[in-house]
Design an enzyme around this catalytic site. Structure first.
Site, PDB file in Angstrom:
ATOM      1  CD  GLU A   1       8.760   4.347   1.956  1.00 10.46           C
ATOM      2  OE1 GLU A   1       9.716   4.635   2.720  1.00 10.46           O
ATOM      3  OE2 GLU A   1       8.909   3.981   0.780  1.00 10.46           O
TER       4      GLU A   1
ATOM      5  CB  SER B   1       1.490  -6.288 -11.819  1.00 12.53           C
ATOM      6  OG  SER B   1       0.283  -5.580 -11.641  1.00 12.53           O
TER       7      SER B   1
ATOM      8  CE  LYS C   1       4.239  -2.816  -4.585  1.00 13.94           C
ATOM      9  NZ  LYS C   1       2.909  -2.963  -5.255  1.00 13.94           N
TER      10      LYS C   1
END
Ligand SMILES: *Cc1c(COP(=O)(O)O)cnc(C)c1O
Length: 401
Positions: A118, A385, A96
């Site tokens: 959010e 990931s 991310k």
């Protein structure tokens, strides 16, 4: 054949991938989002922006992340060789950060004072708070009160990083209403703020923009694998929530017809139950959060409640580009259950000393299943990931270790 695999730059001018994507937002948001599209279209070509982004990828995130041949895991299974693209080794422990830095930099280049977003379990919130601290821009994260109580360590991280965490106390007090709350805060001052989405979802230009920032994963992996093995992998695979880590890996291989591409969705307690989040496997084309994609929905088109053991994967929609790639048959979408995910989590930990995020463990689980059916000459490249530190307490309790 060749035309099928010659991928034109996507999406088209209207932000569509085939019939998916687009931008269907209320009129007040339309203007603000159109401004982001125009700004991003020019900034994405700006050499100064690209240089700054790539310098941060290298010296801050720690890119390129390595590829590791999981020999003991592969031997134990006795089929294809399994390789891992180690996004878990990035600063903050997941992929991310790649798009968070891109979005924070975009905000800076657009002259914005603040990023608004959010978060559900807090992973996107922490990545954004990190990137904003780095770039020197304010960060405001909206989070459901229930999630705040469940994910205390991530809330603390965001606060330490100087981010304002806004509790959402209406509706479900979870991600669904945090999205509305963040949108509202953004609309109050689009002049000085940028809204930052955490996956390849939402209205155009977000699916394109987040994909562009994640594309580095596949670009590196393709070169690294070729250097290691003198060829391309037979399979590449990744878990799919919204689909950002997956599209980041897949994009570099779309034009390699010999490379099979597989996205792995959460089958939760089983595809024959109502507790899963297998959007592509069991959903239908529809609309959610301002764009068209496969959606798990009821008769009225309302999104259904979803479940996965990995909170980063429980979303009833999916990226529009994935929806398109499924329909044209370029990417195959499979699934792994909560139980298979837990098994893969423990197996990878014990065979290789690598503790994967529960999200990533879905891709590992399907790789383990597929490897058995392949030969030792074949290879599978899995996108790992993220790392599993955040999931340790949960797994220990679940398995009674
Ligand atoms: C958030 C998250 C995911 C799911 O998001 P995608 O957009 O589908 O990649 C997967 N793995 C990890 C480690 C995450 O934090």
């Amino acid at each position: 054949m060749s035309t099928k695999f010659e991928f034109a730059p996507m999406p088209d001018d209207t932000g569509h991938f085939g019939s998916y994507g687009g931008s269907m937002v209320p009129p007040p948001l339309e203007k603000a989002i159109a401004e982001v599209t125009i700004a991003y279209e020019s900034i994405r070509q700006d050499p100064a922006f690209r240089k700054e982004l790539h310098t941060l990828y290298k010296h801050y995130v720690g890119r390129p992340s390595p590829i590791f041949f999981a020999k003991r895991l592969s031997d134990a299974i006795g089929g294809a060789k399994i390789y891992l693209k180690r996004e878990d080794l990035n600063h903050t422990g997941a992929h991310k950060i790649n798009h968070a830095i891109g979005e924070a930099l975009l905000a800076k280049y657009m002259g914005k004072k603040k990023v608004v977003a959010e978060t559900g379990a807090g992973q996107h919130g922490v990545a954004m708070a990190t990137a904003c601290a780095l770039v020197g821009i304010e960060c405001e994260i909206h989070m459901g009160q229930i999630d705040i109580e469940k994910e205390a360590p991530n809330v603390t991280r965001m606060k330490v990083l100087g981010c304002k965490v806004v509790p959402v106390t209406f509706g479900t007090r979870t991600l669904k209403d945090a999205v509305d709350s963040a949108f509202e805060a953004y609309l109050a001052d689009p002049e000085n703020q940028l809204y930052a989405i955490g996956s390849v979802v939402g209205p155009h230009p977000f699916p394109m923009m987040v994909r562009d920032f994640q594309q580095i994963i596949g670009e590196e992996a393709r070169d690294q694998f070729q250097e290691m093995e003198g060829r391309l992998p037979d399979y590449v695979m990744a878990c799919v929530g919204g689909g950002s880590n997956a599209i980041g890996l897949f994009t570099a291989f779309l034009n390699d017809p010999k490379v099979n591409i597989v996205g792995v969705e959460p089958a939760g307690k089983g595809l024959d139950t109502s507790e899963h989040a297998a959007t592509m496997t069991l959903g239908k084309p529809g609309a959610i959060h301002g764009f068209k994609c496969y959606v798990l929905q009821d008769e009225e088109g309302e999104p259904l409640p979803v479940h996965s053991i990995a909170s980063g994967l429980d979303y009833p929609g999916v990226g529009p580009q994935h929806s398109y790639l499924k329909d044209i048959g370029r990417v195959e979408y499979q699934s792994a259950t909560d139980q298979e995910c837990l098994d893969a989590f423990m197996t990878l930990s014990r065979k290789e000393g690598i503790i994967p995020a529960l999200e990533s463990a879905h891709a590992v689980a399907y790789a383990m299943k597929l490897a058995k059916q392949l030969s030792p000459e074949q290879s599978i490249l899995v996108n790992l990931s993220g790392r599993g530190d955040k999931d340790l307490d949960f797994v220990v309790e679940k398995l009674g270790l």
